[in-house]
Write a protein that holds these residues in place. Structure first.
Motif: not given
Length: 128
Positions: A56-58, A64-65, A100-102, A117-118
């Motif tokens: 997730i890129v903001r 937000t992507l 961030t993400g997972s 993902i931090p």
């Protein structure tokens, strides 16, 4: 099918480095490429197979992507206890952004697990 992923104690992610790389290809609407180096650490007692990820890129403009997919850079890492999988990839952004993400996987017993993902920041250089 609705799967519930749980955090596996000992399965973790580190963001090892983030750097601006203007040599990477980037579309005109997102002209700022950032390379990131990430490591997935399995300090648990179980073997884990990673099969997917979600980013997730903001950006500061409020856009937000969300990027989801199978594997990790075309691979499906199998992490035995004590092993680490490291790789690098990149995001292209249009303005200051956070990511961030997972990562998602399963244990050899078939239990669905995930590792966060931090969050990290990407600050494009000021353009004159």
């Amino acid at each position: 099918m609705n799967v519930s992923f749980e955090h596996l104690t000992g399965l973790s992610v580190t963001v090892d480095e983030v750097q601006y790389d203007p040599t990477r290809p980037a579309p005109p609407d997102r002209p700022h490429p950032f390379v990131y180096h990430v490591s997935i650490h399995n300090d648990s007692q179980e073997t884990v197979n990673i099969f997917g990820r979600k980013w997730i890129v903001r950006d500061t403009d409020g856009d937000t992507l969300v990027v989801e997919g199978d594997g990790v850079v075309g691979q499906f890492p199998k992490l035995e206890p004590g092993q680490t999988f490291s790789y690098n990839s990149y995001h292209v952004i249009k303005a200051e952004s956070t990511a961030t993400g997972s990562f998602f996987g399963t244990t050899t017993q078939g239990r669905p697990v995930c590792a966060r993902i931090p969050r990290f920041e990407m600050h494009p250089p000021l353009l004159a």
